[in-house]
Scaffold this motif. Structure first.
Motif, short mmCIF file in Angstrom:
data_model
loop_
_atom_site.label_atom_id
_atom_site.label_comp_id
_atom_site.label_asym_id
_atom_site.label_seq_id
_atom_site.Cartn_x
_atom_site.Cartn_y
_atom_site.Cartn_z
N LEU A 156 0.86 -1.19 0.00
CA LEU A 156 0.00 0.00 0.00
C LEU A 156 0.89 1.23 0.00
CD1 LEU A 156 -2.85 -0.85 2.55
CD2 LEU A 156 -3.15 -0.21 0.15
N ALA A 157 0.56 2.20 -0.84
CA ALA A 157 1.33 3.44 -0.91
C ALA A 157 0.38 4.61 -1.05
CB ALA A 157 2.30 3.40 -2.09
N PRO A 158 0.65 5.74 -0.36
CA PRO A 158 -0.25 6.90 -0.41
C PRO A 158 -0.01 7.76 -1.64
CG PRO A 158 1.53 7.34 1.10
CD PRO A 158 1.73 5.95 0.62
N GLY B 112 -0.34 -4.40 2.72
CA GLY B 112 -1.79 -4.43 2.64
C GLY B 112 -2.24 -5.86 2.35
N TYR B 113 -3.46 -6.13 2.60
CA TYR B 113 -3.98 -7.48 2.35
C TYR B 113 -5.45 -7.38 1.98
CZ TYR B 113 -5.18 -6.65 7.26
OH TYR B 113 -5.63 -6.09 8.42
N GLY B 114 -5.92 -8.35 1.20
CA GLY B 114 -7.30 -8.25 0.75
C GLY B 114 -7.85 -9.59 0.29
N GLY C 103 -5.16 -2.29 5.61
CA GLY C 103 -3.72 -2.08 5.75
C GLY C 103 -3.41 -0.70 6.28
N LYS C 104 -2.16 -0.26 6.05
CA LYS C 104 -1.73 1.04 6.55
C LYS C 104 -1.10 1.85 5.44
CE LYS C 104 -0.84 -0.23 11.38
NZ LYS C 104 0.17 -0.28 12.47
N VAL D 170 -6.21 1.85 7.38
CA VAL D 170 -7.40 1.55 6.58
C VAL D 170 -8.11 0.37 7.24
CG1 VAL D 170 -8.30 0.90 4.31
CG2 VAL D 170 -6.26 2.36 4.48
N SER D 171 -9.21 0.68 7.94
CA SER D 171 -9.95 -0.38 8.64
C SER D 171 -10.63 -1.31 7.65
CB SER D 171 -10.98 0.23 9.58
OG SER D 171 -10.36 1.12 10.48
#
Length: 449
Positions: A51-53, A70-72, A92-93, A119-120
């Protein structure tokens, strides 16, 4: 940063090792244009990644973004070979700070030093469009590039930190909920009949400027997710996945199969016709050959090796001349007429030909026996309907009468006692305007005397 990439590498290795246990399956080759019920259309997937902003060629409010895990998971229903509806779940964050400038001497705009967004949840519904099915050396290994676009809702919590290390909870630490638009590209590799390796990159455009807890202007925030995962098809392992169906390959297989079948049928026909032609040539030679030169072919000659100069009958046998001192009056009885009438009823020829069918032989044999035993004479009159030209009908009627005469002669009848005449269509006994009438007009009349 190295620790994050190490975690991602371990995750990728674990996903690929899990797929290895199912890699020996052989997919059932789909038939040409089968119904969707012939395929597995539902699947679910798990994935992990970075994950990247930020997104490709895009900027947010902080200068130095940091990758995090991140995970999904996904659930997909394949509607068409190229189109599926997919639900995505992501958590993730996201992290970034202002440890560098923007370049060209531009300083960071945020008064905060860094942020961390948890990210909840992020749930979206997307259209998954398969761009192509690419078969390489092994037709059962397929690469499928795809594109996704959809709409979703996400919830997250943001923690900000200034240069002195003081933390601030955005929105008083409460969950922030925003809509977002995910747009992505990826590749799927078929590891087996029911497992795909999924590599993808998704750009997510948030409907708000608070993903990093800082509102800097009219431009909304965005983030990206690069993932690797496994997709598992739901359903019988004997069925292939609808998304991996390639109509062009199926059409080629069908063409190859049909072509091979037609080639085999053609070769079989050629062999059968060759054998038939060989038999016909043998029969032809039997008709043409006359070993004893008596004028009767070996096929009909019942008395072979007749001495030269001997007068023979139609069966190739010597004609013995006897002197009749007291001529006997010939009387045709009702039984004799019945034999002739039966022969007329049973007489059949091949369509539009003078060839007598074998079903007519028994009744003709009885006529031949009658002619030989009672020394009768016979007149054969051939007739046709009015279908065709006058000349063709005249020839056909004459040929059919002559064909009957030839057969009787072959059975030992004296050829001088059989007269064959053709009248064509000139003497109809019924109307030629109906099928029944035309059938009655196609006949050979026997007159016994």
């Amino acid at each position: 940063m190295k620790a994050h990439y190490l975690k991602f590498s371990v995750l990728a290795f674990g996903l690929m090792a899990t797929a290895g246990a199912d890699a020996q399956e052989k997919p059932e080759r789909p038939k040409l244009f089968p119904p969707s019920s012939s395929f597995n259309t539902w699947s679910f997937g798990i994935n992990g990644g970075i994950l990247a902003p930020t997104v490709i060629s895009g900027k947010n409010d902080f200068t130095n973004w940091k990758a995090d895990i991140g995970y999904g998971a996904t659930i997909k229903n394949q509607i068409l070979p190229a189109l599926g509806i997919q639900a995505d779940f992501l958590a993730g964050k996201l992290k970034a700070d202002n440890s560098r400038d923007w370049g060209n001497g531009m300083a960071p705009v945020s008064q905060y030093d860094s942020f961390e967004t948890k990210v909840s949840y992020a749930a979206s519904l997307s259209a998954n469009l398969t761009l192509a099915n690419i078969y390489w050396m092994n037709r059962e290994n397929v690469v499928r590039p795809y594109m996704t676009a959809g709409y979703g809702l996400m919830g997250y919590k943001v923690t900000l930190k200034d240069q002195s290390g003081v933390q601030t909870k955005f929105n008083a630490g409460e969950n922030v909920e925003e809509a977002y638009l995910p747009v992505g590209l990826g590749l799927k590799f078929s590891l087996s009949n029911s497992v795909n390796l999924d590599l993808g990159y998704t750009m997510n455009f948030v409907d708000g400027d608070n993903l990093d807890g800082y509102r800097s202007g009219p431009q909304n925030d965005k983030f990206s997710y690069s993932h690797i995962g496994l997709e598992f098809a739901l359903g019988p392992k004997s069925k292939t996945q609808l998304s991996s169906y390639n109509p062009v390959a199926a059409l080629q297989d069908d063409y190859i199969t049909r072509n091979a079948s037609l080639q085999a049928m053609l070769e079989a026909d050629r062999a059968r016709h060759a054998a038939h032609m060989e038999e016909m040539n043998k029969e032809k030679m039997r008709f043409l050959s006359d070993s004893d030169k008596d004028g009767v072919s070996d096929y009909f000659d019942k008395c072979p090796n007749t001495p030269a100069g001997i007068q023979v009958d139609g069966a190739g046998c010597e004609i013995k001349v006897t002197t009749v001192v007291n001529p006997v009056r010939v009387v045709v009885t009702e039984e004799d007429k019945k034999v002739v009438a039966e022969a007329i009823r049973n007489l059949e020829f091949d369509f539009a030909k003078s060839t007598i069918r074998s079903t007519s032989y028994p009744s003709l044999n009885r006529v031949a026996d009658l002619l030989k035993s009672k020394d009768f004479s016979l007149k054969l009159a051939g007739h046709t309907d009015n279908v065709g030209s006058n000349a063709a009908n005249m020839k056909l009627s004459k040929d059919r009468a002559e064909s009957v005469k030839s057969y009787l002669v072959s059975q030992g009848v004296n050829p001088s006692r059989v007269e064959a005449t053709g009248y064509g269509e000139s003497q109809p006994i019924a109307s030629n305007k109906t099928a029944k009438g035309r059938q009655q007009n196609r006949r050979v009349e026997f007159t016994l005397y």
